[in-house]
Design an enzyme around this catalytic site. Structure first.
Site, PDB file in Angstrom:
ATOM      1  CD  GLU A 152      -4.113  -3.043  -4.430  1.00 47.87           C
ATOM      2  OE1 GLU A 152      -3.013  -2.520  -4.147  1.00 47.87           O
ATOM      3  OE2 GLU A 152      -4.744  -2.785  -5.470  1.00 47.87           O
ATOM      4  CE  LYS A 403       1.341  -6.109  -4.295  1.00 46.61           C
ATOM      5  NZ  LYS A 403      -0.018  -6.404  -3.785  1.00 46.61           N
ATOM      6  NE  ARG A 496      -9.857  -5.287 -10.232  1.00 49.73           N
ATOM      7  CZ  ARG A 496      -8.916  -4.668  -9.523  1.00 49.73           C
ATOM      8  NH1 ARG A 496      -8.348  -3.575 -10.002  1.00 49.73           N
ATOM      9  NH2 ARG A 496      -8.545  -5.140  -8.354  1.00 49.73           N
TER      10      ARG A 496
END
Length: 521
Positions: A152, A403, A496
């Site tokens: 994204e 989404k 992450r």
């Protein structure tokens, strides 16, 4: 690539204990911190304690060529989203009336506020974006070449820039202090890229402050109440003051409802102190670390407050237009044939941008050439009166994520949950959802994850998936002569890491730990 898939290298229990001690004390010493959970009890007005942020003991291997490419195409993404945000007709068509705004209340509120402000006539032509483009490594089979695919593009509250810099420093420190005990020849200083995200993001804020043209004006940080990730914000604040002499004011949206004022010339004015009787300060830039989720707008008055902020002369980061441009539906529509090329030429990087995408489509789409793997579900839907996009989502559910137009994690629908979700999704709401092909990260990669409070058991080793984020900023708008003006830069990175099989990826939501990059060839 054997060194990649066999990660991390072997260390003894004593070495692992020493690395954990060094990492956690470094984190506590260098603002790699969260405020502790407070449950239902309101936290004290002045924090009395902190815990280290969740972290990885070893940096994550990323192919050098793909890391360089991700940083390079950030410049193209900066320009792309700037141009999308100033295309009112395109945003109205996709996110406005007749589109997402009709079926998604949150998007509708933002779009209607923006439309009303346009009709009034804006007084500030400039927009500021502090962006983060997120990617996963993609390897659909063990024999396939690893590629880079975008998850994204974030246009509001792109967090963890400051903490990402601190965790890069942590891994460099562990390498310098222990050499990671010689566990891997890959763990060298040359393979640990410098990360100066704080300096880079602050440069974008300072550029907007300078463009506003009032030297003693301040920057407003719009924040959430009881924010645990405050240190990620404070490090930006300190850099603004110490390197640029720019002061900031922190306020929540409910606080702004009662304290903000607009001058006759639409300057945004706020009390500089906690008391409403404090001298008023002019605001040059409004930087949103809140406002991306419906829970940030508990009453209609808060939506009105957001509109009033944008009604001012202060440069918005992001503007309502730029926030709408970051919607998942825009991401999907840009993948359609010929749409990207309206905004970005081949010379500006359009081909590399398109190459970074996986297949996406809208649940309400009918014209739907879908590339990629063959469907895995054997479902007969010929008699179901649904758009082709929804039927394809049913057939391919095992390979997809659905989404909505939301940020902040915890909003997506994955795999087995897709079919029952589609059974209950009202038909009009399909236009607010996109289907996206799942990215397949390399298998058998492991890591050591350390969370505060895990001292009894030590770091947890397990198979992991890592997401790479690239930061950038863009200051853009249209000049009085109608010409486009864009200033932009790529400024740093974030990793992450989460356990394999964990679908969501937010650190603040508790799914991931902070990590950094180890370059491998």
């Amino acid at each position: 690539m054997n060194g990649f898939t066999s990660w991390p290298p072997e260390v003894t229990p004593d070495q692992l204990e020493q690395l954990t001690l060094l990492a956690t004390t470094y984190a506590l010493s260098h603002s790699l911190l969260y405020l502790p959970p407070h449950g239902d009890i309101p936290p004290p007005p002045a924090p009395a304690s902190a815990i280290h942020a969740p972290l990885s003991l070893f940096p994550t291997p990323v192919p050098r060529e793909l890391f360089v490419r991700a940083r390079r195409i950030q410049r193209a993404y900066n320009v792309l989203y700037a141009r999308v945000a100033i295309d009112n007709k395109f945003l109205d068509e996709i996110m406005g009336a007749g589109g997402v705004a009709d079926v998604d209340e949150f998007t509708g509120e933002l779009w209607r506020a923006w439309k009303g402000l346009r009709e009034e006539g804006p007084v500030q032509p400039l927009h500021l974006g502090l962006f983060r483009s997120d990617y996963l490594l993609h390897q659909p089979t063990s024999e396939a070449e690893i590629s880079l695919k975008q998850v994204e593009f974030n246009t509001i509250s792109s967090s963890f820039g400051a903490l990402s810099q601190q965790v890069s420093g942590l891994h460099s420190y562990l390498q310098a202090s222990t050499g990671y005990f010689g566990a891997s020849p890959l763990l060298t200083p040359n393979n640990l890229p410098l990360n100066e995200t704080v300096k880079g993001l602050v440069a974008g804020l300072a550029e907007a402050h300078n463009a506003y043209g009032v030297p003693d004006a301040q920057i407003l940080f719009v924040v959430q109440a009881n924010e645990r990730n405050i240190f990620d914000q404070r490090l930006l604040e300190y850099e603004l003051l110490l390197s640029h002499g720019i002061h900031i004011i922190r306020r929540t949206l409910p606080e702004l409802e009662h304290s903000m004022k607009l001058s006759p010339a639409r300057a945004l004015l706020l009390p500089s102190g906690a008391s409403s009787a404090s001298p008023l300060s002019e605001i040059a830039v409004v930087y949103y670390r809140a406002g991306y989720t419906p829970t940030d707008y508990p009453t209609p008055a808060i939506y009105a407050t957001r509109a009033n902020l944008e009604r001012s002369r202060a440069i918005q980061c992001p503007s309502l237009a730029l926030q709408l441009a970051g919607g998942k539906k825009i991401q999907q529509v840009l993948t359609m044939s010929g749409v990207l090329e309206r905004y970005l030429s081949r010379e500006e990087g359009a081909d590399e941008v398109r190459e970074s995408w996986v297949a996406m489509w809208g649940l309400d789409d009918e014209d739907l050439p879908i590339p990629g793997a063959k469907p895995t579900n054997v479902i007969h839907v010929d008699d179901v009166k649904e758009p082709k996009g929804t039927r394809e989502a049913r057939i391919r559910a095992d390979t997809l994520v659905l989404k909505p137009q939301r940020e902040g994690g915890g909003n997506n629908i994955y795999r087995a949950a897709i079919l029952p979700f589609l059974d209950t999704l009202p038909a009009p709401e399909r236009r607010a959802w996109i289907a996206m092909q799942l990215i397949r990260p390399p298998a058998a990669v492991e890591g050591y994850l350390v969370r505060s409070g895990d001292a009894q058991t030590g770091p947890v080793k397990g198979r992991v998936v890592s997401e790479l984020g690239i930061f950038g900023w863009t200051l853009f708008g249209r000049e009085t002569n109608g010409q486009e003006s864009v200033r932009e830069a790529e400024v740093g990175f974030l990793v992450r890491t989460k356990g394999e099989g964990v679908d969501e990826g937010g650190v603040a939501a508790g799914f991931s730990v902070l990590d950094s990059v180890l370059l491998v060839d």
